[in-house]
Scaffold this motif. Structure first.
Motif: not given
Length: 291
Positions: A21-37
């Motif tokens: 559970a690396d919060p920063w990495m998870l946030v970065l990956l989710l934010a990237s996917a969300g922006a792509y969507l």
């Protein structure tokens, strides 16, 4: 009860049953996917989604993000601290699997379209006016990209640098960033050799072939070394002795990674032939002598 994935040495169990559970990495990956969507939805509203992205590119981006998640926020990241072969697998995911998939997915285009038209214009104007625009142009020259990727590959496998990355999490993060960013630039040039930067099929083929050679050389050195080169792995893992684990890591870098480069070279050569045939056909129809 969650499934347990563990390895033992001298009777000591290491539980890696849960994802990191690396919060920063998870946030970065989710934010990237969300922006792509969001960008895809904006393109879809304008009727350009199928032309700019299309289903295949969306699947490629999704695959690239999934591979990044496997490499960075799964138990692989824990096991990589104890097994060199797992660590090498992690590096190959960051260098040879995720970057090509993301390049094919065209995330920058999607991310830009996540902003309204006025926002995209301001971003474009700010980018052109900034010094980073010229720096980026210089850094994306084929020889610079090749040199940076090569230097990073060899530097981070020097025992001192490799051990330092294992001992300090911040250095480990920098190592991963170096591998990922240089590989992203490398595949960005070689997968689209006739884009705006006009790398050319020949230059792209030379880049991949020479990188294939010295990457395979490093893998061979690790495979045929007679002593373990990295003290942190002296204890071995998964029932393998330290030297056996190192040899397996070398084979991973040598054979599977070499196969990726070989496939890339064959694809580039086929694309080059196709481009030449297309040019000859157009020249013939225009009444010009063929090449």
């Amino acid at each position: 009860m969650a499934p347990c994935l563990a390895w033992s040495h001298d009777g000591y169990e290491h539980d890696v049953s849960h994802w990191i559970a690396d919060p920063w990495m998870l946030v970065l990956l989710l934010a990237s996917a969300g922006a792509y969507l969001l960008g895809w939805r904006s393109l879809r509203r304008e009727g350009n989604a199928s032309k700019v992205l299309g289903c295949s590119r969306i699947w490629m981006f999704s695959g690239g993000m999934f591979v990044l998640g496997i490499a960075l926020v799964s138990p692989i990241d824990i096991l990589a601290e104890r097994s060199m072969s797992v660590h090498m697998t992690q590096h190959m995911l960051l260098m040879l699997v995720a970057p090509p998939l993301l390049v094919w997915g065209r995330p920058v285009v999607a991310w830009l379209w996540a902003f309204p038209l006025a926002g995209r214009r301001r971003i474009g104007q700010a980018w052109i006016a900034s010094r980073f625009h010229r720096t980026y142009g210089f850094m994306m020259r084929p020889i610079v990209v090749w040199a940076c990727a090569s230097i990073m590959l060899w530097f981070w496998h020097i025992p001192f640098a490799y051990d330092l990355a294992l001992e300090h999490e911040s250095v480990h993060a920098v190592e991963h960033l170096c591998f990922f960013m240089t590989s992203l630039a490398f595949w960005n040039l070689t997968l689209a050799p006739c884009g705006r930067r006009q790398t050319g099929h020949g230059a792209a083929l030379v880049m991949v072939a020479t990188f294939f050679f010295h990457s395979g050389l490093l893998g061979a050195l690790l495979t045929f070394a007679r002593t373990p080169l990295y003290p942190p792995y002296a204890g071995g893992a998964f029932g393998l002795a330290a030297l056996e684990d190192q040899q397996l890591a070398g084979l991973i870098m040598w054979v599977p990674a070499g196969t990726v480069y070989l496939v890339a070279m064959l694809s580039l050569f086929a694309s080059w032939l196709s481009a030449v045939h297309a040019y000859d056909a157009s020249a013939h129809s225009a009444g010009k002598p063929p090449t």
